[in-house]
Design an enzyme around this catalytic site. Structure first.
Site, PDB file in Angstrom:
ATOM      1  N   HIS A   1     -28.225 -15.333  25.749  1.00  0.00           N
ATOM      2  CA  HIS A   1     -27.111 -15.040  26.977  1.00  0.00           C
ATOM      3  C   HIS A   1     -26.464 -16.101  27.001  1.00  0.00           C
ATOM      4  O   HIS A   1     -25.417 -16.434  27.975  1.00  0.00           O
ATOM      5  CB  HIS A   1     -27.727 -14.254  28.168  1.00  0.00           C
ATOM      6  CG  HIS A   1     -27.979 -12.922  27.797  1.00  0.00           C
ATOM      7  ND1 HIS A   1     -28.976 -12.328  26.984  1.00  0.00           N
ATOM      8  CD2 HIS A   1     -27.664 -12.141  28.884  1.00  0.00           C
ATOM      9  CE1 HIS A   1     -28.823 -11.414  27.118  1.00  0.00           C
ATOM     10  NE2 HIS A   1     -28.185 -10.724  28.034  1.00  0.00           N
TER      11      HIS A   1
ATOM     12  N   HIS B   1       0.812  -1.188   0.080  1.00  0.00           N
ATOM     13  CA  HIS B   1       0.147  -0.127  -0.159  1.00  0.00           C
ATOM     14  C   HIS B   1       0.954   1.174  -0.042  1.00  0.00           C
ATOM     15  O   HIS B   1       1.341   1.800   1.143  1.00  0.00           O
ATOM     16  CB  HIS B   1      -0.877  -0.077   1.335  1.00  0.00           C
ATOM     17  CG  HIS B   1      -1.625  -1.178   1.268  1.00  0.00           C
ATOM     18  ND1 HIS B   1      -1.366  -2.475   1.434  1.00  0.00           N
ATOM     19  CD2 HIS B   1      -3.070  -1.455   0.984  1.00  0.00           C
ATOM     20  CE1 HIS B   1      -2.276  -3.461   1.666  1.00  0.00           C
ATOM     21  NE2 HIS B   1      -3.330  -2.663   1.451  1.00  0.00           N
TER      22      HIS B   1
ATOM     23  N   HIS C   1      -4.003   3.229  -3.135  1.00  0.00           N
ATOM     24  CA  HIS C   1      -4.255   2.547  -1.991  1.00  0.00           C
ATOM     25  C   HIS C   1      -3.449   1.375  -1.795  1.00  0.00           C
ATOM     26  O   HIS C   1      -2.734   1.343  -0.900  1.00  0.00           O
ATOM     27  CB  HIS C   1      -5.801   2.397  -1.587  1.00  0.00           C
ATOM     28  CG  HIS C   1      -5.740   1.483  -0.538  1.00  0.00           C
ATOM     29  ND1 HIS C   1      -6.215   2.039   0.621  1.00  0.00           N
ATOM     30  CD2 HIS C   1      -6.023   0.242  -0.445  1.00  0.00           C
ATOM     31  CE1 HIS C   1      -6.382   1.201   1.442  1.00  0.00           C
ATOM     32  NE2 HIS C   1      -6.244  -0.187   0.929  1.00  0.00           N
TER      33      HIS C   1
ATOM     34  N   GLU D   1     -17.711  -3.674  25.095  1.00  0.00           N
ATOM     35  CA  GLU D   1     -16.817  -5.075  25.368  1.00  0.00           C
ATOM     36  C   GLU D   1     -15.549  -4.948  24.249  1.00  0.00           C
ATOM     37  O   GLU D   1     -14.462  -5.254  24.688  1.00  0.00           O
ATOM     38  CB  GLU D   1     -17.386  -6.276  24.804  1.00  0.00           C
ATOM     39  CG  GLU D   1     -18.652  -6.682  25.911  1.00  0.00           C
ATOM     40  CD  GLU D   1     -20.056  -5.883  25.447  1.00  0.00           C
ATOM     41  OE1 GLU D   1     -20.014  -4.925  24.351  1.00  0.00           O
ATOM     42  OE2 GLU D   1     -20.992  -5.946  26.402  1.00  0.00           O
TER      43      GLU D   1
HETATM   44  C1  LIG Z   1     -11.400  -4.536  10.029  1.00  0.00           C
HETATM   45  C2  LIG Z   1     -10.936  -4.341   8.577  1.00  0.00           C
HETATM   46  N1  LIG Z   1     -11.669  -4.489   7.698  1.00  0.00           N
HETATM   47  C3  LIG Z   1     -10.967  -4.407   6.295  1.00  0.00           C
HETATM   48  C4  LIG Z   1      -9.850  -4.223   6.027  1.00  0.00           C
HETATM   49  C5  LIG Z   1      -9.510  -4.098   4.411  1.00  0.00           C
HETATM   50  N2  LIG Z   1      -8.883  -2.904   4.154  1.00  0.00           N
HETATM   51  C6  LIG Z   1      -7.781  -2.484   4.400  1.00  0.00           C
HETATM   52  S1  LIG Z   1      -7.228  -0.784   4.064  1.00  0.00           S
HETATM   53  C7  LIG Z   1      -8.828  -0.723   3.986  1.00  0.00           C
HETATM   54  C8  LIG Z   1      -9.505   0.662   3.318  1.00  0.00           C
HETATM   55  C9  LIG Z   1      -8.855   1.776   4.510  1.00  0.00           C
HETATM   56  O1  LIG Z   1      -9.098   3.155   4.098  1.00  0.00           O
HETATM   57  P1  LIG Z   1      -8.442   4.243   4.541  1.00  0.00           P
HETATM   58  O2  LIG Z   1      -8.441   4.000   6.019  1.00  0.00           O
HETATM   59  O3  LIG Z   1      -8.996   5.556   4.244  1.00  0.00           O
HETATM   60  O4  LIG Z   1      -6.886   4.154   4.199  1.00  0.00           O
HETATM   61  P2  LIG Z   1      -6.266   4.696   2.914  1.00  0.00           P
HETATM   62  O5  LIG Z   1      -7.061   4.408   1.770  1.00  0.00           O
HETATM   63  O6  LIG Z   1      -6.176   6.181   2.975  1.00  0.00           O
HETATM   64  O7  LIG Z   1      -4.807   4.032   2.896  1.00  0.00           O
HETATM   65  C10 LIG Z   1      -9.778  -1.654   4.208  1.00  0.00           C
HETATM   66  C11 LIG Z   1     -11.142  -1.795   3.915  1.00  0.00           C
HETATM   67  C12 LIG Z   1      -8.933  -4.059   7.220  1.00  0.00           C
HETATM   68  N3  LIG Z   1      -7.662  -4.227   7.000  1.00  0.00           N
HETATM   69  N4  LIG Z   1      -9.574  -4.332   8.320  1.00  0.00           N
END
Ligand SMILES: Cc1ncc(C[n+]2csc(CCOP(=O)(O)OP(=O)(O)O)c2C)c(N)n1
Length: 662
Positions: free
Chosen positions: A473, A30, A262, A411
């Protein structure tokens, strides 16, 4: 203020170039976030962050958490540039390769300077809340001379969209964790495209509503970032969020500002264009000496601070210093074994009939007297889960002398904050809710296990035995689901002695989290003869042996031990010799020698297990010929005794299961 000898932009561009090059080389990763946040990271690491690459474990260092873990190259590049010995240029070249310190997402323990494992979005932010809380708790115990640092979190749009962030943000605001500073990478891009596809939230308003100070800065203007950081560090009584407006993939000629940067390599042409645009003329992985030395100079800033801190520690009164060193090293107090021993001896003599949640409360009452590092809490079930030891004072905004936290109905936030506390060091967190709500904590429990953290989850109301609250529960699949997590100790003790033993094991396990699975309902004493040996330490043991040759082994845990004991007596009445095996912790039992396991399980015997949960996994111990008495589906709302009968979890059912197979 530190004045590097080279321009800000060349220092930031070094991060950008390393990120582009490593992702290109790995053919995955990334680049966008590191390129977008390079300016902010440069200002933070060269002007503000208190750290010393020579002493990365310095307890009073500022913590930096890359909550947006996919942007791992930002962290790796900065650690390399700032002079962390672990993070060589070769490690950057081996980004995402087997055995490198530079995994796809930052992994705690791979290299100094990686404060936590991130990747599941939102977790890092919630870890940061735990770290900032641990800092305040320790400052209250040892004073600002020894504990006085900030926690910085870099979080993106994704982190803020995740639900756990809301729990973390509101908890931090409520506790007024003013040493917590979140740098929000406001680039308005995520994987699917612009964030406008999926959110219309007013993020600033949300933080303000939670009691935070919100600042804004153009994330590509170092002076603006500098000013915002100075403002955020001004004494106050609120955590701060700096909304950094940035362009994802900054410098990429055609892809900057788009989701294309990204999560994939920019490609040869785009990288060449970015080099051109940024004025970066150096080959891949080459950072000119003057830029490296400017970075190393910034990294060396903290050396003097560290030395001054060492002096203050040396000058502290001997007793205080020894306690600080013991707690930060994570060592148990000298009296620990004796306290556990006396709880066990008393219980064996008195044979109390208690719910194991009460047993756990009794153990805590004794342990907190000798362990100021124990930080307890519950997600709004304090009275039910028995986590509030008698002498514990409640932690409040502005008063961190206590040891008990009302996490509220959060939680997930509680579990993630406990990870942050354990990572920070100096404290040992435990927290409770109902076992069924481990589902609400599970992503963080998994990370406790992956990182190898000493976090203790106190999970009560562990079966249909909780009764009238009904199937929503009543956990049925949770034991199996938790037992499936690697490096997680799942303890289901059967009485006061076993509960004390399991607590002792949980607290002595410095690299393994534990779940204590406890009953709501009272259980008779199983262990009525005192043993110095911790019998739970081997995971399972023969609780009641046969007099003659053993034909049957009845395997059980926790609240089903009394059922196995009753079945054993009934079988004996019919001339069938059966032993009762208590199995409070499968994973510890798995680690024993084959000979021990065979001796406990009984070679060649018929094995029948009884547990008020689904049977998934029990075949491992009973074998294909063995039997299982337990749940097959969800529970029901009724008094516990009626439910055990209704679902056929009785001594008679165990006897029948044995006789059907003999
Ligand atoms: C809990 C979770 N869900 C999905 C992902 C997959 N994922 C990685 S980065 C991303 C998008 C993040 O967007 P942003 O925070 O704006 O990052 P940027 O595009 O600015 O690098 C996703 C959905 C993950 N890493 N963790």
């Amino acid at each position: 203020m530190h004045q590097p000898a080279v321009s800000h932009s060349s220092m930031a561009n070094a991060i950008r170039a390393l990120a582009m090059d490593a992702v290109e080389q790995a053919k995955s990763g990334h680049p966008g976030m590191p390129m977008g946040m390079a300016d902010v990271a440069t200002v933070l690491f060269t002007q503000h962050l208190k750290y010393d690459p020579e002493h990365p474990g310095w307890p009073d260092r500022d913590r930096f958490i890359l909550s947006a873990g996919h942007g791992s190259m930002l962290l790796y590049a900065v650690l390399h540039l700032a002079g962390y010995a672990d993070m060589t240029i070769d490690e950057l070249r081996r980004f995402r390769q087997l055995g490198s310190k530079t995994a796809g997402h930052p992994e705690y323990g791979h290299a100094a300077g990686i404060e936590t494992t991130t990747g599941p979005l939102g977790q890092g932010l919630a870890n940061g809340v735990g770290m900032a809380l641990a800092e305040r708790l320790l400052a209250a115990r040892f004073g600002a001379d020894l504990v006085d640092h900030y926690t910085y979190v870099l979080a993106g749009d994704g982190c803020l969209m995740e639900g756990v962030s809301q729990e973390a943000i509101t908890l931090a605001g409520h506790l007024k964790l003013s040493r917590l500073i979140v740098l929000f990478d406001d680039n308005k891009i995520s994987i699917d495209g612009p964030t406008s596809l999926s959110t219309s939230e007013d993020e600033s308003g949300r933080f303000v509503a939670a009691g935070w100070r919100v600042l804004e800065a153009d994330g590509h203007d170092p002076d603006a970032v500098q000013k915002a950081l100075l403002d955020a560090r001004k004494p106050g009584d609120r955590p701060s969020m700096i909304r950094c407006r940035t362009i994802i993939g900054y410098g990429a000629p055609s892809k900057a500002g788009t989701a294309a940067t990204h999560g994939s390599p920019l490609g040869e042409k785009e990288v060449a264009g970015a080099r051109e645009k940024l004025g970066w003329k150096h080959p891949p992985f080459v950072v000119p000496n003057e830029i490296v030395s400017a970075w190393r100079g910034a990294g060396a800033r903290g050396g003097a601070d560290y030395a001054a801190w060492r002096k203050r520690l040396a000058a502290a009164p001997a007793e205080k210093r020894a306690e600080f060193e013991r707690m930060t090293a994570g060592e148990l107090p000298a009296a620990f074994a004796a306290v556990i021993e006396s709880i066990k001896a008393k219980a064996a003599a008195e044979k109390p009939k208690l719910a194991t949640r009460q047993c756990s409360g009794n153990v805590l009452d004794e342990l907190v007297k000798i362990m100021p590092e124990l930080i307890g809490g519950s997600a709004d079930l304090t009275g039910s889960v028995n986590t509030h030891a008698k002498t514990m004072k409640v932690v409040k905004a502005g008063d961190f002398a206590g040891g008990y936290i009302h996490y509220g109905v959060r939680e997930h936030g509680m579990a993630a904050a406990m990870n942050g506390m354990a990572l920070h060091g100096g404290v040992i967190p435990y927290g409770g809710t109902f076992l069924v709500f481990t589902d609400y904590c599970r992503p963080s429990i998994r990370l406790s296990a992956l990182m190898g953290l000493r976090v203790v989850y106190v999970m009560t109301h562990d079966s249909i035995g909780l009764g009238e609250d009904g199937p929503t529960h009543q956990p049925v699949e949770h034991l199996a689901a938790l037992r499936a997590i690697p490096n997680l100790q799942v303890f289901r003790p059967a009485d006061m002695v076993e509960t004390a033993e399991c607590w002792a094991l949980a607290l002595a396990s410095t690299e393994t989290p534990s779940v204590l699975v406890l009953t709501r309902q009272a259980l008779p004493a199983l262990r009525t003869i005192h043993t110095r040996e911790n019998l739970c330490a081997r995971g399972a043991y023969v609780a009641i042996e046969t007099t003659g040759p053993r034909r049957v082994s009845l395997l059980a845990t926790g609240s089903e031990i009394p059922i196995a004991v009753e079945a054993q007596a009934k079988l004996a009445g019919e001339g069938i010799e059966a032993a009762v095996v208590s199995m409070p912790c499968w994973s510890l039992f798995e680690r024993q020698t084959a000979a021990y396991r065979e001796q406990v399980l009984g070679a060649g015997t018929l094995k029948v297990a009884v547990e008020a949960a689904i049977g998934f996994g029990w075949e491992r111990w009973t074998g294909p010929e063995g039997g299982f008495v337990g749940m097959k589906g969800f529970g029901a709302s009724a008094p516990a005794g009626d439910l055990y009968k209704h679902f056929g979890i009785t001594a008679d059912a165990v006897v029948a299961a044995v006789k059907a197979r003999l």
